[in-house]
Design a protein around this motif. Structure first.
Motif, PDB file in Angstrom:
ATOM      1  N   VAL B  79       3.539  -5.899   9.521  1.00 22.24           N
ATOM      2  CA  VAL B  79       3.804  -4.509   9.163  1.00 22.24           C
ATOM      3  C   VAL B  79       4.091  -4.416   7.662  1.00 22.24           C
ATOM      4  O   VAL B  79       3.578  -3.536   6.963  1.00 22.24           O
ATOM      5  N   ILE B  80       4.875  -5.353   7.172  1.00 21.40           N
ATOM      6  CA  ILE B  80       5.225  -5.354   5.755  1.00 21.40           C
ATOM      7  C   ILE B  80       3.989  -5.535   4.889  1.00 21.40           C
ATOM      8  O   ILE B  80       3.824  -4.866   3.869  1.00 21.40           O
ATOM      9  N   VAL B  81       3.112  -6.428   5.309  1.00 20.55           N
ATOM     10  CA  VAL B  81       1.882  -6.633   4.552  1.00 20.55           C
ATOM     11  C   VAL B  81       1.125  -5.307   4.428  1.00 20.55           C
ATOM     12  O   VAL B  81       0.733  -4.898   3.327  1.00 20.55           O
ATOM     13  N   GLY B  82       0.938  -4.630   5.542  1.00 21.77           N
ATOM     14  CA  GLY B  82       0.214  -3.360   5.512  1.00 21.77           C
ATOM     15  C   GLY B  82       0.935  -2.326   4.669  1.00 21.77           C
ATOM     16  O   GLY B  82       0.316  -1.581   3.904  1.00 21.77           O
ATOM     17  N   LEU B 157      13.058  11.791  13.799  1.00 21.93           N
ATOM     18  CA  LEU B 157      12.776  10.614  13.005  1.00 21.93           C
ATOM     19  C   LEU B 157      11.269  10.411  13.057  1.00 21.93           C
ATOM     20  O   LEU B 157      10.662  10.575  14.098  1.00 21.93           O
ATOM     21  N   THR B 158      10.679  10.096  11.934  1.00 19.00           N
ATOM     22  CA  THR B 158       9.259   9.788  11.951  1.00 19.00           C
ATOM     23  C   THR B 158       9.085   8.313  12.317  1.00 19.00           C
ATOM     24  O   THR B 158       9.592   7.440  11.632  1.00 19.00           O
ATOM     25  N   VAL B 159       8.379   8.086  13.397  1.00 17.07           N
ATOM     26  CA  VAL B 159       8.234   6.731  13.918  1.00 17.07           C
ATOM     27  C   VAL B 159       6.763   6.372  14.057  1.00 17.07           C
ATOM     28  O   VAL B 159       5.972   7.181  14.531  1.00 17.07           O
ATOM     29  N   VAL B 160       6.422   5.201  13.635  1.00 17.98           N
ATOM     30  CA  VAL B 160       5.079   4.681  13.894  1.00 17.98           C
ATOM     31  C   VAL B 160       5.244   3.450  14.770  1.00 17.98           C
ATOM     32  O   VAL B 160       6.048   2.577  14.462  1.00 17.98           O
ATOM     33  N   ARG B 298      -1.873  -2.002  10.283  1.00 20.34           N
ATOM     34  CA  ARG B 298      -2.144  -0.569  10.318  1.00 20.34           C
ATOM     35  C   ARG B 298      -0.852   0.217  10.533  1.00 20.34           C
ATOM     36  O   ARG B 298      -0.663   1.293   9.961  1.00 20.34           O
ATOM     37  N   VAL B 299       0.038  -0.310  11.347  1.00 19.40           N
ATOM     38  CA  VAL B 299       1.326   0.353  11.565  1.00 19.40           C
ATOM     39  C   VAL B 299       2.061   0.501  10.227  1.00 19.40           C
ATOM     40  O   VAL B 299       2.566   1.575   9.887  1.00 19.40           O
ATOM     41  N   GLY B 300       2.076  -0.566   9.448  1.00 15.05           N
ATOM     42  CA  GLY B 300       2.750  -0.530   8.163  1.00 15.05           C
ATOM     43  C   GLY B 300       2.104   0.451   7.209  1.00 15.05           C
ATOM     44  O   GLY B 300       2.777   1.173   6.458  1.00 15.05           O
ATOM     45  N   GLU B 301       0.798   0.468   7.271  1.00 20.96           N
ATOM     46  CA  GLU B 301       0.021   1.344   6.399  1.00 20.96           C
ATOM     47  C   GLU B 301       0.332   2.808   6.711  1.00 20.96           C
ATOM     48  O   GLU B 301       0.666   3.591   5.808  1.00 20.96           O
ATOM     49  N   VAL B 302       0.202   3.147   7.971  1.00 15.67           N
ATOM     50  CA  VAL B 302       0.432   4.532   8.385  1.00 15.67           C
ATOM     51  C   VAL B 302       1.873   4.944   8.090  1.00 15.67           C
ATOM     52  O   VAL B 302       2.137   6.030   7.582  1.00 15.67           O
ATOM     53  N   ALA B 303       2.797   4.050   8.382  1.00 15.19           N
ATOM     54  CA  ALA B 303       4.208   4.361   8.154  1.00 15.19           C
ATOM     55  C   ALA B 303       4.450   4.669   6.680  1.00 15.19           C
ATOM     56  O   ALA B 303       5.170   5.611   6.333  1.00 15.19           O
ATOM     57  N   THR B 304       3.840   3.882   5.822  1.00 15.29           N
ATOM     58  CA  THR B 304       4.030   4.087   4.389  1.00 15.29           C
ATOM     59  C   THR B 304       3.397   5.393   3.931  1.00 15.29           C
ATOM     60  O   THR B 304       3.965   6.124   3.116  1.00 15.29           O
TER      61      THR B 304
END
Lengths: 335, 335
Positions: B79-82, B157-160, B298-304
DNA sequence: GTGAAAGCGCTAACAT
DNA sequence: ATGTTAGCGCTTTCAC
């Protein structure tokens, strides 16, 4: 939601805001009475000093840059863990900079980091053959810099690393002690210092045992499971007499195990194996993997300590720190 | 080595420093001629605007906080990478905050992050049963906040996250289709939402197939290899009739495989297995592991992306984003 | 012991 | 199109 500033605190405590500054910086020249009153107001108002404003005048941000290349690399991920803990202990934060996708972006990231006035930069990424002019330039600008497992020949650089020569030596000696003479090696990518060092340890062990080095027992790979798998197949094809293998990391070792199974070789009866890293999977793959454990978190910790020393201008005594490895015996060596 | 400031540039370019400011911020109201001249001086002098000074006045730091708990967790590391890639793409940096050692430090880290005026905070850590008052407090202060796989019931809360119910369903259905009826499950630690959801998917699959849920086929563990190993031994002891296992992550699945081997059960002939995560080792352990792949980067990407939208004040359309998983069939299901 | 003045490097009105 | 005037929130002299 207006932010509470030092002035608000001053007003509420009926002192000048300079006095508040003295209080939050623990200056001695404040009356105990005033100090208490100010702290109380700070609590009540929930005042948080602005690190930005402080940084602007003090030229210190208590922020460090962290350059990393690859989060799937166990070694560097663990280095980061150690570094982060140590930084926090000393009141510093790391700005994360991963060049995962494209190493060529590094100079740009470095620029952005210096723009943000980080106090120093930690490189948690390997030595490769990429261009390093941007790093030399940082050194010349006297930016505090520490690297882990990254060496720049000829530059004065503070480096923390693991003794890879000794690691390679231990791994190979373990196999030699078991009576093996046809010991193969799967290495990481060419150009990495750790690859060369582990190979040097391997050769050293061979020569000490009077075993001639045989280049046909060596295959290059790229650290990944898949590459270890493929390299093992190549090795078996060209040197079927092989009875033992030193893989320069555990992932490649596990990949190689799959290839050995496919070729009908039993582990460790037909082929014994030593890996490198002691990743968590090493103890649970089948058979469990003998390997070289590295003090990776400790590397990050020490590197961060040295970096903060550099930031503080205190002369760092040692320019290069080498930590030692440890052999972990498991089933792939017939234990 | 004095830092070059905007004033130095102005002097050298013979304009006011405000004009230089206009140039570096790409304001329209500057003569082409002046603009070129200023840029040239900037190049010559190697001027870098101070992000600190800019931040002080503009109230934007283009820095985000990243809260993580555990770098040995494959999911969150990915997640961090994304997240990092996406942040960089949009000109943001992450300040790294790992509560590795002690979750109780989180409130303090959060305080330090807000002191540093981060524009927003990304939580890349799981839902646990830790106290969450400090997070609720952030929400109330309108600090832009996005979490991945972290849910706070009742809070907006915005959650992915990943659809863990469906993941558990797919995993279990795969085993049911192979004809299994005695399907065990090794779960992650109690209190995690993902654990509950995957278990719900498991039960759903059973009930759809008309198989009664049997609590004696379930064991709790803690995500680690070792815990999966131990849980499998317990499971075999109390429910020897088991013919299939859904392990809620790959590490536990691989640990369980070791226990099964020790118990003399063949995989997949006696016991079939499905894991969760598709860690790199899954394809190379022996036998290779059928598993549920999650789009973690992708989770990290979308969250960001969502976080930066929040920072920019643009209303984020969806408050909860669920990404879908994919079943990867490998040898532990007899393929 | 405390306050006043200055300034860190920049952006944002407001002039011209 | 460009310069002038403020001021962001704080630390650091230098008075008193």
């Amino acid at each position: 939601m207006k932010r509470v500033t030092i002035q608000d605190v001053a007003a509420a405590a009926v002192v000048s805001y300079q006095t508040v500054s003295r209080v939050i910086n623990n200056r001695p020249d404040v009356a105990e009475d005033t100090r208490r009153r100010v702290w109380q107001v700070i609590e009540e108002l929930g005042y948080q000093p602005s690190a930005i404003a402080r940084g602007l005048v003090s030229k210190r941000t208590y922020t460090l840059g962290l350059i990393t290349a690859d989060f799937s690399d166990y070694f560097f991920t663990q280095v980061i863990v150690g570094a982060e803990v140590e930084a926090r202990k000393q009141g510093y934060f790391f700005m994360l900079c991963s060049t995962e996708r494209n190493p060529a972006d590094e100079p740009e990231y470095l620029r952005l980091l210096t723009e943000r006035q980080v106090d120093g930069i930690l490189f948690a990424r390997p030595s490769t053959e990429e261009d390093s002019r941007h790093i030399v330039s940082l050194i010349q600008q006297d930016v505090p810099l520490v690297t882990t497992a990254y060496w720049l020949p000829g530059e004065k650089l503070t480096v923390v690393d693991v003794d890879n020569i000794d690691g390679g030596l231990q791994a190979t000696e373990c196999l030699i002690e078991l009576g093996h003479r046809k010991i193969g090696m799967i290495t990481g990518p060419a150009g990495w210092k750790s690859v060369n060092d582990r190979a040097e340890g391997y050769k050293l062990a061979l020569s000490r045992a009077g075993i001639p080095f045989d280049a046909s027992l060596v295959e290059y790979a790229d650290w990944s499971y898949q590459s270890g798998y493929e390299a093992m197949h190549r090795l078996l094809a060209k040197s079927p007499q092989i009875t033992a293998l030193f893989a320069q990391n555990d992932q490649m070792a596990i990949g190689a195990m799959r290839a050995l199974r496919e070729a009908g070789r039993r582990i460790p009866d037909d082929v014994a194996l030593v890996g490198y890293d002691d990743i968590p999977a090493a103890a649970y793959c089948h058979p469990s993997l003998t390997t070289i454990r590295q003090p990776m978190q400790r590397v990050g910790e020490v590197a961060t300590q040295l970096l903060i020393q550099l930031v503080n201008g205190s002369a760092v005594e040692r320019k290069e720190v080498l930590l030692t490895t440890e052999l972990i015996r498991r089933e792939t060596c017939g234990s």
